[in-house]
Design a protein around this motif. Structure first.
Motif, mmCIF file in Angstrom:
data_model
loop_
_atom_site.group_PDB
_atom_site.id
_atom_site.type_symbol
_atom_site.label_atom_id
_atom_site.label_comp_id
_atom_site.label_asym_id
_atom_site.label_seq_id
_atom_site.Cartn_x
_atom_site.Cartn_y
_atom_site.Cartn_z
ATOM 1 N N LEU B 136 0.910 -1.009 -0.165
ATOM 2 C CA LEU B 136 0.068 0.042 -0.257
ATOM 3 C C LEU B 136 0.776 1.068 0.122
ATOM 4 N N ILE B 137 0.461 2.313 -0.702
ATOM 5 C CA ILE B 137 1.280 3.279 -0.738
ATOM 6 C C ILE B 137 0.359 4.598 -0.075
ATOM 7 N N ILE B 138 1.163 5.284 0.779
ATOM 8 C CA ILE B 138 0.255 6.523 1.179
ATOM 9 C C ILE B 138 1.310 7.695 1.350
ATOM 10 N N SER B 139 0.800 8.933 1.413
ATOM 11 C CA SER B 139 1.776 10.145 1.392
ATOM 12 C C SER B 139 1.982 10.446 2.994
ATOM 13 N N GLN B 140 3.387 10.921 3.104
ATOM 14 C CA GLN B 140 3.546 11.245 4.521
ATOM 15 C C GLN B 140 2.664 11.939 5.187
ATOM 16 N N ARG B 141 2.162 13.140 4.474
ATOM 17 C CA ARG B 141 1.288 14.090 5.078
ATOM 18 C C ARG B 141 -0.084 13.679 5.290
ATOM 19 N N ASP B 142 -0.315 12.328 4.659
ATOM 20 C CA ASP B 142 -1.869 11.738 5.085
ATOM 21 C C ASP B 142 -1.597 10.760 6.147
ATOM 22 N N ILE B 143 -0.724 10.866 6.878
ATOM 23 C CA ILE B 143 -0.784 10.136 8.277
ATOM 24 C C ILE B 143 -1.359 10.978 9.495
ATOM 25 N N ILE B 144 -2.330 10.426 9.962
ATOM 26 C CA ILE B 144 -3.374 11.122 11.041
ATOM 27 C C ILE B 144 -3.109 10.302 12.246
ATOM 28 N N PRO B 145 -3.490 11.205 13.418
ATOM 29 C CA PRO B 145 -3.010 10.484 14.654
ATOM 30 C C PRO B 145 -4.051 9.352 15.026
ATOM 31 N N THR B 146 -5.354 9.711 15.120
ATOM 32 C CA THR B 146 -6.074 8.422 15.637
ATOM 33 C C THR B 146 -7.371 8.248 14.722
ATOM 34 N N LEU B 147 -8.108 7.199 15.099
ATOM 35 C CA LEU B 147 -9.290 6.979 14.423
ATOM 36 C C LEU B 147 -10.420 8.048 14.268
ATOM 37 N N HIS B 148 -10.340 9.089 15.267
ATOM 38 C CA HIS B 148 -11.279 10.158 15.249
ATOM 39 C C HIS B 148 -11.005 10.955 13.877
ATOM 40 N N GLU B 149 -9.717 11.314 13.837
ATOM 41 C CA GLU B 149 -9.226 12.108 12.627
ATOM 42 C C GLU B 149 -9.665 11.369 11.439
ATOM 43 N N ALA B 150 -9.511 9.831 11.442
ATOM 44 C CA ALA B 150 -9.695 9.195 10.466
ATOM 45 C C ALA B 150 -11.183 9.556 9.934
ATOM 46 N N TYR B 151 -12.212 9.038 10.785
ATOM 47 C CA TYR B 151 -13.460 9.564 10.361
ATOM 48 C C TYR B 151 -13.943 10.987 10.059
ATOM 49 N N ASP B 152 -13.348 11.670 10.757
ATOM 50 C CA ASP B 152 -13.543 12.965 10.256
ATOM 51 C C ASP B 152 -13.260 13.203 8.658
ATOM 52 N N ARG B 153 -12.152 12.459 8.166
ATOM 53 C CA ARG B 153 -11.600 12.341 6.837
ATOM 54 C C ARG B 153 -12.728 11.685 5.996
ATOM 55 N N ILE B 154 -13.044 10.730 6.473
ATOM 56 C CA ILE B 154 -13.924 9.726 5.549
ATOM 57 C C ILE B 154 -15.350 10.323 5.703
ATOM 58 N N SER B 155 -15.671 11.124 6.709
ATOM 59 C CA SER B 155 -16.841 12.220 6.885
ATOM 60 C C SER B 155 -18.076 11.330 6.126
ATOM 61 N N ASN B 156 -18.950 11.900 5.414
ATOM 62 C CA ASN B 156 -19.958 11.279 4.866
ATOM 63 C C ASN B 156 -19.905 10.797 3.336
ATOM 64 N N SER B 157 -18.788 10.365 3.161
ATOM 65 C CA SER B 157 -18.343 9.871 1.663
ATOM 66 C C SER B 157 -18.964 8.411 1.643
ATOM 67 N N THR B 158 -19.441 8.159 0.373
ATOM 68 C CA THR B 158 -19.991 6.620 0.145
ATOM 69 C C THR B 158 -19.123 5.965 -0.735
#
Lengths: 269, 194, 362
Positions: B136-158
């Motif tokens: 898997l490939i991710i960008s360094q700036r796309d590392i977030i602290p916890t699952l809380h921020e993860a769901y902030d990012r996922i938001s209401n996407s489908t």
């Protein structure tokens, strides 16, 4: 300098670098569990002496009986109404009720009810204390005049630990504390040992030991082994019932390790 | 009355008085260096993190780790000059010999080493689960602290499928002995692009 | 058929005849508890998370009627078929009807304590449908014709030598080989064939989000995902209490779940199924089976907050020394003793389980 301990009505007086107590107005009823009365009277005596040594005025209501816990725990609480009434009649007049057992204390604290005397029952539920929490939280003992030159392991009884919160439960991610430990650390020459499993149940559980003999025995054996492996000379605790279970196992193994109620250690000289 | 109506009627009758919904944002810690935390967490769960300067570096690392004739399947345009791009000629069953599949992750989670991706990045939804090895490939700036921020990012996407993938497939069902590669990929490498 | 069950005490006594084995069982599970403690201690806000999760579940239970309708509405809009089952029998019949519609006689299933509770495997077996449990531990107990003895670690009571012998008999592995790595590889090869042949996959559900109509399934092995992604039909079976209100609440529950269960920061796979794969048919079966009745009980309602992490098993001194098969419920152990629908008793021994369960914070 005089400090008033909130909600307890106890005056603590700071003298010569340490607290002393002014407990003259406090009327304490001593609640001695039936099995202590019958099998371990020395624990009742030690409790009385210990309290009096620290300035507490203690009375022993002679009509007290079993608190009804074995019946209630087995699903027969409705048959324990007379025990409740008798308990209320014996103890309603005291400022505090003190008991050298976590499990009996918890039973009263959680289950004492009476259809006719509910107000009195409610008051008692608020005013009953297990011995060590009474000493640390109400009397506020900072200095014990006791000596016990032995290696001692604490058995944290479940009802005291989880029901009365006498110590921090090991599974909670919270600051540790232990009221029995706090007192034992004031005993001169006493060495507290640490355990691999500091608050595992001993398997007594009152009627559990009768209905679930195999598991009860195994739990007791494992608990004893933890103390023995850490070179305890004595296993102590706030509940003589747990200690009785462990004592039975120790005696069958002909182990030199002994059990002793915490009141006896705190009262020793 | 249908079972649906029966159940709903019973619930309406039996559910207790309304309790408030608490603030879902209670309790967040901010780990210090997110990249370091992510690498540590991923390593702890049996994954491997590789910091890479660019696509060429990733391609070289993959070639080295999986020399020919390993079948490498790629879903990332940035690597299409190096590796075969996933196409519709494949049946999902074909992916079982793939070592590795290379997928773009949307972001990584520092507290647990997980990478989030959806069916959009998977090409075929079976691919990340059936391949022998996964990258898997991710960008360094796309590392977030916890699952809380993860769901902030996922938001209401489908999505059809949204997935956290944290390390290689594993099991400890036999006497609590950890074994990597239970049913899915035997290894997971996360490339962190600068 | 009336079955005379032995009591927990009798079965525990049998288990305790081999003291060394009890020690091994106890130590193995205690180690899992230590892992949990270590993982929890690394999250400064652990107790806050437990409290928040508990409160969210309180809210869910107080509004389950509306949340289920909301979930159904969104799931339908996402193209998922939604079914309601009042009890275990209806659940089994619904699942069977879907299987029959597709003329399938071989299905793969990932871990679902709900299907254990409903006796789905036995029911389908009676209908000549072969169910392959794909979680390694569940496959082991399935081959041995036993129920799981732990909800997270289904064959925690099996020694590797015994699993080696079981695999020798059923999978043809060399006699005497008890290496976990080797046995897992053998199971992988064996189950891979079933995955590739599987046209219909059943999964359980860890969380169902009312706001989005998606279900989340957590595994370490990837068996749920492999099953679902290679199959034409996906059936997700869930108790109605698995609802949570909003997607963002998953952060709280997923932070707690794996740390409580095994001490991992998260399971390897946390898969959010919002819409069926292109060309795939997806069903969700919502099962009551006594839950709505349990909701009315002030004393027992809290059990519906359980997220099945299994932490209470690992800390329970009785469970560790009596084994999962000494209980008589689909879910063994301490939580099983209060979880089983219709069961209104509780073992009165000690309560360390309550302090560990994420859902029962204060």
């Amino acid at each position: 300098m005089e400090l008033i301990l909130k909600n307890t009505g106890v005056n603590r007086i700071f003298v010569d670098g340490r607290f002393s107590y002014n407990l003259i107005d406090m009327n304490v009823g001593l609640f001695i569990p039936c099995y202590i009365d019958q099998l371990y009277p020395q624990v009742g005596i030690a409790t009385l002496e210990l309290l009096e040594k620290h300035g507490v005025k203690v009375s022993y209501p002679a009509n007290q009986t079993c608190c009804g816990q074995p019946m209630a725990n087995s699903g027969f609480e409705h048959l324990a109404h007379n025990c409740n009434r008798n308990f209320i009649n014996s103890f309603a007049s005291f400022d505090y009720i003190v008991c050298p057992s976590g499990s009996c204390t918890l039973h009263i604290k959680e289950h004492l009810h009476d259809a006719k005397l509910e107000a009195e029952a409610t008051e008692i539920r608020k005013r009953i204390f297990e011995l060590t929490e009474f000493l640390t939280d109400v009397v506020g003992i900072q200095h014990l005049n006791a000596r016990f030159p032995h290696k001692v392991g604490i058995h944290q009884s479940c009802h005291g630990l989880r029901g009365l919160h006498l110590a921090q439960m090991s599974e909670l991610m919270a600051a540790p504390f232990s009221k029995p430990g706090q007192l034992l650390r004031q005993v001169q020459d006493l060495e507290l040992i640490s355990l691999d499993r500091k608050d595992e149940c001993c398997g007594f559980g009152g009627t559990f030991s009768v209905f679930e003999e195999a598991v009860s025995v195994k739990m007791g054996q494992d608990r004893v082994a933890d103390h023995v492996n850490h070179e305890a000379e004595y296993i102590t605790g706030v509940d003589m019932s747990c200690l009785m279970h462990l004592d039975g196992i120790l005696k069958r193994k002909k182990s030199p390790v002994k059990v002793i109620h915490i009141a006896e250690i705190l009262n020793s000289k | 009355m249908s079972s649906r109506e029966k159940i709903l009627a019973a619930l309406k009758q039996n559910q207790p008085a309304r309790q408030p919904l608490p603030d879902a944002h209670t309790g967040r810690t901010q780990p210090g260096n997110l990249k370091e935390k992510f690498i540590q967490a991923l390593t702890d769960i049996g994954g491997k993190a590789v910091e890479a300067q660019g696509w060429k570096a990733i391609a070289a690392a993959l070639r080295e780790a999986f020399p020919a004739p390993a079948q490498i399947i790629n879903t990332i345009p940035g690597l299409n000059s190096e590796f075969e791009i996933l196409s519709s000629k494949f049946h999902p069953h074909d992916f079982r010999n793939v070592s590795p599949a290379i997928l773009q992750g949307q972001f990584g989670v520092a507290e647990n080493g997980a990478v989030w991706l959806t069916n959009e990045q998977m090409g075929d939804q079976a691919l990340p689960y059936i391949c022998e090895h996964l990258a898997l490939i991710i960008s360094q700036r796309d590392i977030i602290p916890t699952l809380h921020e993860a769901y902030d990012r996922i938001s209401n996407s489908t999505y059809r499928l949204g997935a956290f993938i944290a390390g290689p497939s594993k099991t400890a069902d036999i006497e609590q002995s950890l074994v990597l590669g239970a049913h899915g990929p035997k290894s997971l490498t996360v490339f962190i692009l600068d | 058929m009336y079955v005379q069950h032995k009591s927990h005490a009798q079965l525990a006594e049998q288990f305790n005849r081999d003291a060394k084995r009890v020690d091994w069982h106890d130590e193995t599970l205690w180690l899992v508890r230590i892992k949990r403690d270590r993982a929890a201690s690394q999250v400064a806000e652990w107790e806050q998370l437990r409290e928040a999760a508990s409160q969210i579940k309180n809210n869910v239970l107080s509004n389950l009627h509306d949340y289920l309708l909301q979930f159904e509405q969104h799931a339908l809009a996402n193209g998922i078929h939604v079914h309601w089952a009042a009890d275990a029998t209806e659940h089994n019949e619904i699942v069977h009807a879907i299987i029959r519609k597709h003329n399938i006689n071989h299905i793969v299933k990932s871990k679902s304590m709900l299907t254990e509770e409903c006796g789905l495997n036995e029911y389908l077996h009676g209908q000549d449908i072969e169910v392959i449990d794909t979680d390694l531990g569940e496959r082991i107990v399935q081959l041995a014709k036993e129920p799981p003895s732990h909800i997270v670690l289904p064959c925690i009571h099996w020694k590797k030598e015994e699993i080696g012998e079981l695999f020798h008999q059923h999978l043809g592995t060399p006699k005497g080989n008890a290496d976990p790595q080797f046995l897992t590889a053998a199971a992988r090869a064996h189950l891979r064939e079933h995955f590739l042949a599987g046209k219909l996959a059943i999964t359980g559900v860890n969380f169902a989000v009312a706001e989005t109509g998606e279900v989340v399934v957590c595994t370490n092995e990837g068996n749920a995902d492999l099953g679902v992604q290679l199959a034409d039909v996906h059936i997700a079976c869930m108790g109605i209490e698995k609802i949570i209100p909003q997607r963002k609440h998953l952060a709280i529950f997923l932070r707690l779940l794996a740390r409580s269960a095994t001490g991992q920061p998260i399971t390897t796979y946390s898969s959010h199924f919002q819409k069926p794969r292109e060309g795939q048919e997806m069903h969700i079966v919502l099962v009551d089976n006594g839950r709505s009745r349990r909701l009315a009980s002030d004393d027992f309602r809290n059990v519906l907050k359980c997220i099945r992490c299994g932490a209470c098993f690992n800390t329970c001194p009785v469970y560790r020394r009596s084994g999962g098969h000494s209980y008589h419920t689909a879910v063994a152990g301490p939580i099983g003793s209060i979880l089983a629908p219709g069961l209104d008793t509780i073992y009165l021994l000690p309560l360390p389980c309550v302090g560990r369960a994420p859902m029962f914070a204060r």
